[in-house]
Design an enzyme around this catalytic site. Structure first.
Site, short mmCIF file in Angstrom:
data_model
loop_
_atom_site.label_atom_id
_atom_site.label_comp_id
_atom_site.label_asym_id
_atom_site.label_seq_id
_atom_site.Cartn_x
_atom_site.Cartn_y
_atom_site.Cartn_z
N ASN A 184 29.19 -62.83 73.44
CA ASN A 184 28.56 -63.89 74.21
C ASN A 184 29.67 -64.80 74.73
O ASN A 184 30.26 -65.56 73.98
CB ASN A 184 27.60 -64.68 73.30
CG ASN A 184 27.03 -65.91 74.00
OD1 ASN A 184 27.16 -66.05 75.22
ND2 ASN A 184 26.40 -66.78 73.24
N SER A 198 31.31 -67.42 64.03
CA SER A 198 32.70 -67.25 63.60
C SER A 198 33.01 -65.84 63.10
O SER A 198 33.76 -65.67 62.13
CB SER A 198 33.07 -68.30 62.55
OG SER A 198 32.93 -69.60 63.08
N GLY A 236 31.12 -65.03 69.67
CA GLY A 236 31.51 -65.99 70.70
C GLY A 236 33.01 -65.93 70.95
O GLY A 236 33.52 -65.03 71.63
N LYS A 253 29.46 -67.30 76.68
CA LYS A 253 29.06 -68.70 76.93
C LYS A 253 29.55 -69.12 78.34
O LYS A 253 29.54 -68.29 79.24
CB LYS A 253 29.57 -69.60 75.80
CG LYS A 253 29.18 -69.03 74.42
CD LYS A 253 29.39 -69.95 73.27
CE LYS A 253 28.92 -69.28 72.00
NZ LYS A 253 29.00 -70.15 70.83
N GLU A 313 22.05 -66.70 63.73
CA GLU A 313 23.24 -67.50 63.95
C GLU A 313 23.07 -68.86 63.29
O GLU A 313 22.48 -69.78 63.90
CB GLU A 313 23.49 -67.68 65.46
CG GLU A 313 23.71 -66.38 66.19
CD GLU A 313 24.56 -66.59 67.44
OE1 GLU A 313 25.53 -65.83 67.61
OE2 GLU A 313 24.28 -67.51 68.23
N HIS A 357 19.53 -69.03 72.31
CA HIS A 357 20.77 -69.39 71.63
C HIS A 357 20.68 -70.85 71.18
O HIS A 357 20.10 -71.69 71.87
CB HIS A 357 21.97 -69.19 72.57
CG HIS A 357 23.26 -69.28 71.84
ND1 HIS A 357 23.83 -70.50 71.52
CD2 HIS A 357 24.07 -68.33 71.30
CE1 HIS A 357 24.95 -70.27 70.83
NE2 HIS A 357 25.11 -68.97 70.69
N GLY A 367 31.32 -71.48 66.16
CA GLY A 367 32.49 -72.14 66.73
C GLY A 367 33.21 -73.06 65.75
O GLY A 367 34.06 -73.85 66.14
N GLU A 394 22.68 -73.19 71.34
CA GLU A 394 23.18 -74.17 72.31
C GLU A 394 22.11 -74.49 73.35
O GLU A 394 22.01 -75.61 73.85
CB GLU A 394 24.47 -73.65 72.96
CG GLU A 394 25.63 -73.71 71.96
CD GLU A 394 26.65 -72.60 72.08
OE1 GLU A 394 26.72 -71.93 73.12
OE2 GLU A 394 27.40 -72.40 71.10
P1 13P Z 1 31.54 -68.10 67.62
O1 13P Z 1 31.78 -66.63 67.34
O2 13P Z 1 32.53 -68.69 68.57
O3 13P Z 1 31.37 -68.87 66.35
O4 13P Z 1 30.13 -68.19 68.40
C1 13P Z 1 29.03 -67.54 67.87
C2 13P Z 1 27.94 -67.54 68.88
O5 13P Z 1 27.37 -68.57 69.16
C3 13P Z 1 27.61 -66.27 69.54
O6 13P Z 1 26.44 -66.38 70.28
#
Ligand code: 13P
Length: 239
Positions: free
Chosen positions: A6, A198, A219, A8, A162, A92, A168, A94
Site C-alpha cells: 500500500n 510495520s 506500507g 499511500k 491492521e 484503511h 508506521g 487512515e
Molecule cells: P506500515 O507498514 O508503514 O506500518 O503501514 C501499514 C499499512 O498501513 C499498510 O496499509
C-alpha cells in the site's frame, strides 16, 4: 499468500512506472506468494501498463459504491475496471481516521467492488486505547459486522488486520498478538486475512508463519523495490 504494497500518498506516475519496471525485473520466483501493489489513483494506469502480462496485480486504495454521480473526488468500480485494476483496498484506518469513513461506508465500498467482479482488501483494526481497554475483539466484531451482512464469505474478499498502533510506528504486533486477532476474525468470517503494521523484511517470515496469517498489507517497506522484494522472498519461504 498475498503480499500487497500500500503506497499511500507516495510516488508520482513516473516514479510508479520505474518502480514497477524494477519490481518486475527483480521479483524472481516467489512460489505461492501473490504480489500486488496499490498505487495512488493517478499512478494506477502506469503501474498497470508496466506490469501487464506479469503475475503482479494492481489495486486501488479506495473506491466508491455508486456507479457514477455527483461525488466530487471519488472514483467508481467501473472506472477502476476499465483501467484493468484487480480490485481495491477499502476502509484503511487512515481513511477512517482522517476522512470520515465508517463501518457502513466501508462495507458499501467493499460490496460494490465485489459486485463489479473485482477483489477487495477490507481493513479493520483497533486503536491503541481500545487495545489497552481490552476492546480489541469488540472493535473487530463491530467493524466486521456490516461486511459480514453485506457480503459474507466470498472468494474475492480478503480482510486485512491492521492494528492502528502498529501502522508506521515500527511497533509491530507480536506474532502471537497477530495470530490471536486473526483467529478471532476467522471465527467471524473465514476468508484470507492479511496482517498490516510495520511489516519489514526481517519480521515478515515469523509473522507470515502464523497459522491464521495469510499474507501482509505493507506500507513503508513496500516503497523501496529491494525491501519489497526481500519481504516477498521472506514470505515465500514460509508460504
Ligand atoms: P506500515 O507498514 O508503514 O506500518 O503501514 C501499514 C499499512 O498501513 C499498510 O496499509
Amino acid at each position: 499468500m498475498l503480499i500487497a504494497g500500500n503506497w499511500k500518498m507516495f510516488k508520482t506516475p513516473s516514479e510508479a512506472a520505474s518502480f514497477c519496471r524494477a519490481l518486475r525485473e527483480s521479483i524472481g520466483d516467489v512460489g505461492n506468494v501473490d504480489v500486488a501493489v496499490c498505487p495512488p489513483y493517478v499512478a494506477l494506469a502506469n503501474a498497470i501498463a508496466e506490469l501487464a502480462g506479469s503475475e503482479i496485480s494492481v489495486y486501488a486504495q479506495n473506491v466508491h459504491w455508486a456507479e457514477n454521480g455527483a461525488f466530487t473526488g471519488e472514483i467508481s468500480t467501473g472506472m477502476l475496471a476499465e483501467l484493468g485494476a484487480a480490485g481495491s483496498i477499502v476502509g484503511h484506518s487512515e481513511r477512517r481516521q482522517y476522512f470520515g469513513e465508517t463501518d457502513e461506508t466501508v462495507a458499501k465500498r467493499a460490496k460494490a467492488t465485489i459486485d463489479a467482479g473485482m477483489k477487495v482488501i477490507a481493513c479493520v483494526g483497533e486503536l491503541e486505547s481500545e487495545r489497552d481497554a481490552n476492546e480489541t475483539e469488540a472493535v473487530l466484531a463491530r467493524q466486521l459486522a456490516p461486511i459480514v451482512s453485506e457480503i459474507g464469505v466470498h472468494e474475492r474478499l480478503v480482510i486485512a488486520y491492521e492494528p492502528v498502533w502498529a501502522i508506521g510506528t515500527g511497533k509491530t504486533a507480536s506474532p502471537a498478538q497477530a495470530e490471536d486477532a486473526h483467529a478471532f476474525i476467522r471465527s467471524i468470517i473465514d476468508v484470507p486475512i492479511l496482517y498490516g503494521g510495520s511489516v519489514k523484511p526481517d519480521n515478515a517470515g515469523e509473522l507470515m508463519s502464523q497459522p491464521n496469517v495469510n499474507g501482509a498489507l505493507v506500507g513503508g517497506a513496500s516503497l523501496d523495490v529491494d525491501s519489497f522484494v526481500s519481504l516477498c522472498a521472506a514470505a515465500a519461504v514460509v508460504a
